[in-house]
Design a protein around this motif. Structure first.
Motif, mmCIF file in Angstrom:
data_model
loop_
_atom_site.group_PDB
_atom_site.id
_atom_site.type_symbol
_atom_site.label_atom_id
_atom_site.label_comp_id
_atom_site.label_asym_id
_atom_site.label_seq_id
_atom_site.Cartn_x
_atom_site.Cartn_y
_atom_site.Cartn_z
ATOM 1 N N LYS A 174 10.910 -29.114 9.987
ATOM 2 C CA LYS A 174 11.223 -28.926 11.397
ATOM 3 C C LYS A 174 11.849 -30.170 12.005
ATOM 4 C CE LYS A 174 7.868 -25.317 12.065
ATOM 5 N NZ LYS A 174 6.429 -25.132 12.177
ATOM 6 N N LEU A 175 11.783 -31.307 11.266
ATOM 7 C CA LEU A 175 12.477 -32.515 11.735
ATOM 8 C C LEU A 175 13.961 -32.213 11.800
ATOM 9 C CD1 LEU A 175 11.164 -35.764 10.023
ATOM 10 C CD2 LEU A 175 11.176 -35.182 12.432
ATOM 11 N N ARG A 176 14.537 -32.504 12.928
ATOM 12 C CA ARG A 176 15.975 -32.236 13.053
ATOM 13 C C ARG A 176 16.681 -33.545 13.380
ATOM 14 N NH1 ARG A 176 15.258 -28.667 10.758
ATOM 15 N NH2 ARG A 176 14.960 -26.483 11.234
ATOM 16 N N LEU A 177 17.837 -33.696 12.797
ATOM 17 C CA LEU A 177 18.674 -34.809 13.219
ATOM 18 C C LEU A 177 19.278 -34.451 14.562
ATOM 19 C CD1 LEU A 177 20.425 -35.593 9.880
ATOM 20 C CD2 LEU A 177 19.094 -37.207 11.220
ATOM 21 N N PRO A 178 19.580 -35.443 15.394
ATOM 22 C CA PRO A 178 20.193 -35.123 16.681
ATOM 23 C C PRO A 178 21.499 -34.367 16.473
ATOM 24 C CG PRO A 178 20.095 -37.500 16.314
ATOM 25 C CD PRO A 178 19.376 -36.870 15.199
ATOM 26 N N LEU A 184 25.220 -39.900 17.735
ATOM 27 C CA LEU A 184 23.807 -40.222 17.581
ATOM 28 C C LEU A 184 23.338 -39.857 16.174
ATOM 29 C CD1 LEU A 184 22.085 -41.452 19.751
ATOM 30 C CD2 LEU A 184 21.133 -39.193 20.232
ATOM 31 N N VAL A 192 21.924 -42.409 13.407
ATOM 32 C CA VAL A 192 20.576 -42.283 12.847
ATOM 33 C C VAL A 192 20.648 -42.278 11.325
ATOM 34 C CG1 VAL A 192 18.645 -40.705 12.577
ATOM 35 C CG2 VAL A 192 19.598 -41.127 14.838
ATOM 36 N N LEU A 234 21.672 -45.828 10.120
ATOM 37 C CA LEU A 234 20.606 -46.817 10.278
ATOM 38 C C LEU A 234 19.461 -46.522 9.324
ATOM 39 C CD1 LEU A 234 20.538 -47.326 14.145
ATOM 40 C CD2 LEU A 234 21.499 -48.813 12.387
ATOM 41 N N GLY A 235 19.133 -45.231 9.200
ATOM 42 C CA GLY A 235 18.069 -44.864 8.260
ATOM 43 C C GLY A 235 18.453 -45.235 6.838
ATOM 44 N N GLY A 269 20.696 -47.372 5.957
ATOM 45 C CA GLY A 269 20.797 -48.835 5.883
ATOM 46 C C GLY A 269 19.432 -49.473 5.720
ATOM 47 N N ALA A 270 18.442 -48.954 6.447
ATOM 48 C CA ALA A 270 17.100 -49.527 6.343
ATOM 49 C C ALA A 270 16.550 -49.334 4.941
ATOM 50 C CB ALA A 270 16.185 -48.879 7.380
ATOM 51 N N PHE A 306 18.407 -51.595 2.634
ATOM 52 C CA PHE A 306 17.977 -52.986 2.866
ATOM 53 C C PHE A 306 16.669 -53.257 2.119
ATOM 54 C CE2 PHE A 306 15.526 -56.070 5.408
ATOM 55 C CZ PHE A 306 16.379 -57.161 5.302
ATOM 56 N N TRP A 345 24.328 -56.816 1.018
ATOM 57 C CA TRP A 345 24.068 -56.541 2.426
ATOM 58 C C TRP A 345 25.367 -56.504 3.216
ATOM 59 C CZ3 TRP A 345 19.420 -60.451 3.097
ATOM 60 C CH2 TRP A 345 18.306 -59.902 2.453
ATOM 61 N N ALA A 392 26.665 -53.154 5.068
ATOM 62 C CA ALA A 392 26.835 -53.122 6.516
ATOM 63 C C ALA A 392 28.244 -52.639 6.864
ATOM 64 C CB ALA A 392 26.581 -54.509 7.104
ATOM 65 N N MET A 444 9.910 -25.255 20.811
ATOM 66 C CA MET A 444 10.292 -25.813 19.522
ATOM 67 C C MET A 444 11.366 -26.874 19.682
ATOM 68 S SD MET A 444 11.123 -23.655 16.212
ATOM 69 C CE MET A 444 10.998 -24.378 14.620
ATOM 70 N N GLY A 497 11.172 -30.782 18.772
ATOM 71 C CA GLY A 497 12.161 -31.327 17.839
ATOM 72 C C GLY A 497 12.823 -32.570 18.414
ATOM 73 N N ARG A 513 10.489 -35.575 18.267
ATOM 74 C CA ARG A 513 10.424 -36.151 16.924
ATOM 75 C C ARG A 513 11.674 -36.961 16.628
ATOM 76 N NH1 ARG A 513 8.693 -31.095 15.387
ATOM 77 N NH2 ARG A 513 6.445 -30.952 15.259
ATOM 78 N N THR A 514 12.817 -36.367 17.058
ATOM 79 C CA THR A 514 14.067 -37.072 16.820
ATOM 80 C C THR A 514 14.044 -38.437 17.464
ATOM 81 O OG1 THR A 514 15.156 -34.962 16.873
ATOM 82 C CG2 THR A 514 16.553 -36.894 17.021
ATOM 83 N N ILE A 556 14.434 -42.042 15.669
ATOM 84 C CA ILE A 556 15.457 -43.019 16.037
ATOM 85 C C ILE A 556 14.827 -44.365 16.318
ATOM 86 C CG2 ILE A 556 17.220 -43.613 17.741
ATOM 87 C CD1 ILE A 556 17.737 -40.667 18.113
ATOM 88 N N LEU A 599 13.836 -46.108 13.135
ATOM 89 C CA LEU A 599 15.002 -46.537 12.362
ATOM 90 C C LEU A 599 15.719 -47.695 13.036
ATOM 91 C CD1 LEU A 599 16.417 -43.126 11.147
ATOM 92 C CD2 LEU A 599 14.973 -44.754 9.943
ATOM 93 N N ALA A 613 14.059 -50.927 12.282
ATOM 94 C CA ALA A 613 14.398 -51.399 10.939
ATOM 95 C C ALA A 613 15.819 -51.928 10.899
ATOM 96 C CB ALA A 613 14.234 -50.260 9.944
ATOM 97 N N ALA A 614 16.677 -51.272 11.688
ATOM 98 C CA ALA A 614 18.093 -51.619 11.598
ATOM 99 C C ALA A 614 18.432 -52.915 12.305
ATOM 100 C CB ALA A 614 18.922 -50.493 12.192
ATOM 101 N N VAL A 625 19.050 -55.396 9.784
ATOM 102 C CA VAL A 625 20.354 -55.270 9.141
ATOM 103 C C VAL A 625 21.451 -55.817 10.043
ATOM 104 C CG1 VAL A 625 21.985 -53.648 8.121
ATOM 105 C CG2 VAL A 625 19.530 -53.229 7.944
ATOM 106 N N SER A 656 24.252 -58.764 9.496
ATOM 107 C CA SER A 656 25.697 -58.582 9.463
ATOM 108 C C SER A 656 26.382 -59.433 10.519
ATOM 109 C CB SER A 656 26.048 -57.105 9.646
ATOM 110 O OG SER A 656 25.461 -56.638 10.827
#
Lengths: 388, 449
Positions: A35-39, A44, A48, A51-52, A54-55, A58, A198, A202, B4, B8, B11-12, B16, B19, B22-23, B26, B30
């Motif tokens: 159910k996790l959705r990317l934006p 965005l 995400v 960055l994910g 990349g993390a 890294f 790195w 990047a 829902m 969602g 969670r997004t 973010i 992440l 963490a970024a 990075v 850079s």
């Protein structure tokens, strides 16, 4: 909205097995993953993902060995070259056997800047990208008049002919010996190969985010419209030739970045390094990873980097003479290419996507109709618009 | 449905946030890379004993085992390995067995870059022994220097190996320029008044050679300067146009700085158009067994070794057919025992001789082997190393060239006989040419058994 996203229609969905279609059987420990959705907003979404990724990279590059770090850097710049090609071929439908030539243009562009000026490295790389994209426009102009095998032939000629240029003008391009580029100087006690990895990652992730956004923009839609039907695209007000030239320029720019990074990684730019074999291996990498998919470019790049090494170690464990080992690598390529095209014609990424989609359906327990009423599985040829 | 979507989105947002955190790391990296590479400095000689244990020494090399430069050159590193196996079978050096790994770079510098990193970073080699090629090794010279890895006896006569900026790099064979001077002097003295044409590989190898030739041959006598590139495409096209141009220019002598495949292509192209000049070929492209094999292969058996009759060349190692030379006898025995099936030719002879020099250097470096001890041993004692070479080594702290001379030979009898037509000559890049009088060293008793 895409043609394929008709509610309830799942053109590539695997047939559901008995018992998997009953809702309410979702194991609670797994269900949330699906159910996790990317934006949905492209910028965005791509940020995400980058960055994910990349993390994760890294973290990985911080613990692996120095040589593995170097290979990650190789995968990085190979991936961006393949991504450019993938955009040209997968999204715009133009075929190019000359990606290696654009890598060379970028490598010399950035390399000459690093040798003759005091520009910071990232600016030199940017110059390489610009020069290469300009070369892409030059090549794209005649290329937009050519189709299919004629286009392939023209780009092949480019790949063969261009490496002769540094030899012809050896004063400017340092001839056969090539440019010698100083390695990146890592801060403190950071391992030089790790620092390189790195830096490359990047740069490549930034480039891929930009490419991913482009694919989702009106330009990306124009690319695909021209690919699918030039007449229809023209009728909708899209300039076919201009779109094709733009695709060539963007693809060449990506290759130019790959070239600059490659020069930085290997410590030099020599004409011998940009053979026709390079262009063709990138094409193979694109098909293996998944044509049109930017994520697939990473798979293709990983295969291109690791395959020769696997073949060498297999050859040495079989006690073959070294020359035979090198030929084994070519054999290995061929076999993998045939197997992938036969079993997963959409490449590794396409195969993974199908697997994930069918697993996801099984876990969710809803095959064709989801609560949002649309299927997320799209025809694989349209992956380019889907993923960064 | 709306519930829902909301969850969602939440969670997004959480994803973010994680992440992004963490970024930041990075991004920080850079952004600080901007000023990174403007001032490269050499790190202090690291890992001085990498690749050395109490009972082993690990070394490696890159060489063209496939591709356009492979014919002939692919035999060199296996021959070196045969000599190391012989040394290992006799107890190694100070009890250490020599492990030699060779990777195939196909003469592609980008592959050399990758494979050399693999050798140094993954296989942890002590030294890069006998890597082959000028453009290939130039691609990794800085990397090797940064890592403090000695590049010993690069298989190339480029002038670039004697470079104060490369303190751990050594050449071995005579520099192409010195060879060119010696060949050029012979042309001027013995073929005087004849019109000369050049055919050379359009890179460091050919250009360095021509520098030497031009020091000795009067410019007005040179009627043509033809070049080729050592790419598979260029060689596949043949050298017909170059030979036609030299014929049209009226060249009576053709001096070649060519790899063996190009030597043969040029001779076949010339024969096809009825062009029969006096050939003068640098040692790089003049090995009889290699040329004979290629002549038969490229002409599909139509041309034979008789084309080699009268060819003038230079040599810095003993004649392959000299069965009275204890080096030749010993090397042939070692090759037959430790790499059975390998041909006895100029390439295998080079590989064996070079490996012999490396073992001499290891012995001079002493029991406590380090990279700096090895480099120092060559600089201080290199001149006195025993060697099958016809001229002595010239190693010193200010000179990283190995041999700097050769003798001139003329092939007869399809190349099976090589008549020596000059004394042993030595020179430097710019100095005068003189006759070498010191005797050639002899191997230890019972060498090779």
């Amino acid at each position: 909205m895409d043609v394929a996203t008709v509610p309830g229609v799942d053109p590539h969905g695997a047939p559901r097995g008995p018992g998997t279609s009953r809702p309410g059987l979702v194991p609670p420990s797994w269900g949330w993953v699906w159910k996790l959705r990317l934006p949905r907003q492209p910028m965005l979404r791509h940020l995400v993902l980058a960055l994910g990724g990349g993390a994760v990279l890294f973290g990985v590059t911080s613990v692996i060995s120095s040589y593995d770090d170097y290979q990650v850097a190789q995968i990085g710049f190979t991936a961006v070259a393949i991504a450019g090609l993938s955009l040209l071929t997968g999204a715009n439908g133009q075929i190019s056997l000359g990606q290696g030539a654009f890598i060379m243009v970028g490598a010399y562009g950035a390399g000459l800047m690093l040798v003759h000026t005091t520009l910071p490295v990232f600016l030199a790389l940017f110059v390489g990208v610009v020069v290469s994209a300009a070369a892409g426009v030059l090549i794209g102009l005649p290329a937009s008049r050519l189709r299919g095998p004629y286009l392939a032939g023209m780009t092949l000629a480019l790949a063969i002919g261009l490496p002769a240029l540094p030899l012809k003008f050896s004063k400017t391009f340092a001839g056969e010996q090539g440019l010698s580029i100083n390695p990146l100087q890592p801060p403190g006690t950071v391992d030089p190969q790790r620092w390189l990895a790195w830096y490359v990652l990047a740069a490549v992730l930034i480039a891929l985010v930009l490419l991913g956004n482009l694919m989702r923009s009106r330009y990306g839609r124009a690319f695909r419209a021209v690919r699918d039907d030039e007449v229809a695209a023209a009728l909708s007000g899209i300039s076919v030739a201009r779109t094709q030239v733009l695709a060539f320029a963007v693809s060449a720019g990506a290759a130019g970045l790959a070239g600059g990074l490659r020069g930085l990684a290997t410590g030099g730019v020599v004409p011998d390094a940009f053979s026709v074999a390079l262009s063709i291996s990138l094409l193979a990498g694109m098909v293996l990873g998944g044509t049109g998919s930017l994520l697939g470019a990473w798979w293709g790049a990983a295969i291109l980097v690791y395959a020769p090494q696997w073949a060498t170690s297999v050859a040495s464990s079989l006690h073959l003479r070294p020359g035979q080992g090198s030929n084994l690598a070519l054999l290995f390529y061929g076999v993998v290419l045939v197997v992938v095209v036969l079993l997963v014609p959409q490449g590794v990424q396409g195969g993974l996507r199908q697997l994930a989609a069918s697993t996801g359906r099984r876990l969710r327990g809803d095959g064709a109709v989801r609560s949002e009423g649309v299927s997320t599985v799209k025809p694989t040829l349209r992956e380019g618009e889907e993923l960064p | 449905m709306s519930k829902m979507k909301t969850s969602g989105h939440r969670r997004t947002a959480g994803t973010i946030a994680v992440l992004c955190a963490a970024a930041v790391v990075v991004a920080a990296c850079s952004s600080s890379t901007n000023n990174a590479s403007t001032s490269p400095t050499v790190r202090a000689l690291p890992n001085n004993t990498q690749g050395v244990t109490s009972n082993s020494i690990t070394i490696g090399a890159t060489a063209p085992l496939t591709g356009p430069a492979a014919p002939g050159y692919s035999e060199i590193s296996p021959a070196s390995n045969a000599y190391f196996k012989y040394v290992n079978a006799h107890g190694g050096v100070f009890g250490r067995q020599i492990n030699f790994t060779v990777y195939d770079d196909g003469y592609d510098p980008s592959k050399t870059a990758t494979l050399t990193r693999q050798l140094v970073l993954q296989n942890n080699i002590f030294a890069d022994f006998g890597p082959l090629g000028t453009p290939t090794v130039l691609q990794v010279k800085d990397f090797l220097k940064t890592e403090g890895v000695p590049a010993l006896f690069v298989e190339s006569g480029c002038n670039c190996w004697n470079d104060p900026a490369l303190p751990y790099t050594f050449g071995w064979q005579p520099p192409y320029t010195v060879e060119g001077k010696i060949l050029g002097q012979y042309v001027t003295q013995h073929l005087s008044g004849q019109k000369v044409g050049y055919l050379y590989q359009d890179d460091e190898f050919g250009q360095d050679g021509v520098k030497g030739l031009d020091q000795q041959i009067t410019g007005s006598n040179v009627v043509g300067r033809q070049t080729y590139t050592a790419t598979p495409q260029a060689l596949a096209a043949g050298l017909g146009s170059q030979m036609s141009a030299l014929k049209a220019a009226g060249a009576q002598v053709v001096v070649m700085y060519t790899i063996p495949a190009a030597t043969v292509l040029a001779m076949l192209a010339a024969a096809t158009i009825g062009f029969h000049p006096q050939w003068v070929i640098s040692s790089v492209g003049a090995d009889t067994p290699t040329l004979t094999g290629l002549l038969a292969a490229f002409s599909h058996g139509a041309a034979g070794a008789t084309l080699l009759n009268g060819v003038i060349s230079n040599a810095y190692l003993p004649l392959l057919t000299d069965s009275s030379n204890p080096w030749v006898v010993g090397f042939k025995k070692i090759l037959a025992q430790y790499d059975p099936g390998a041909p006895w030719d100029g390439n295998t002879e080079t590989g064996l001789a070079e490996a012999y020099t490396f073992v001499e250097a290891l012995q001079a470096a002493g029991r406590n082997l380090t990279r700096s001890a090895l480099v120092q041993a060559i600089e201080q004692h290199g001149k006195t190393f025993a060697s099958p070479g016809l001229v002595p080594f010239t190693f010193s702290s200010s000179n990283h060239f190995g041999m700097q001379g050769s003798e001139i030979v003329q092939k007869e009898d399809g190349g099976l006989t090589n008549n020596v037509v000059s004394p042993r000559l030595v020179s430097t890049l710019t100095g005068p040419i003189s006759t070498e009088s010191s005797p050639v060293s002899t191997p230890p008793a019972n060498f090779g058994s």
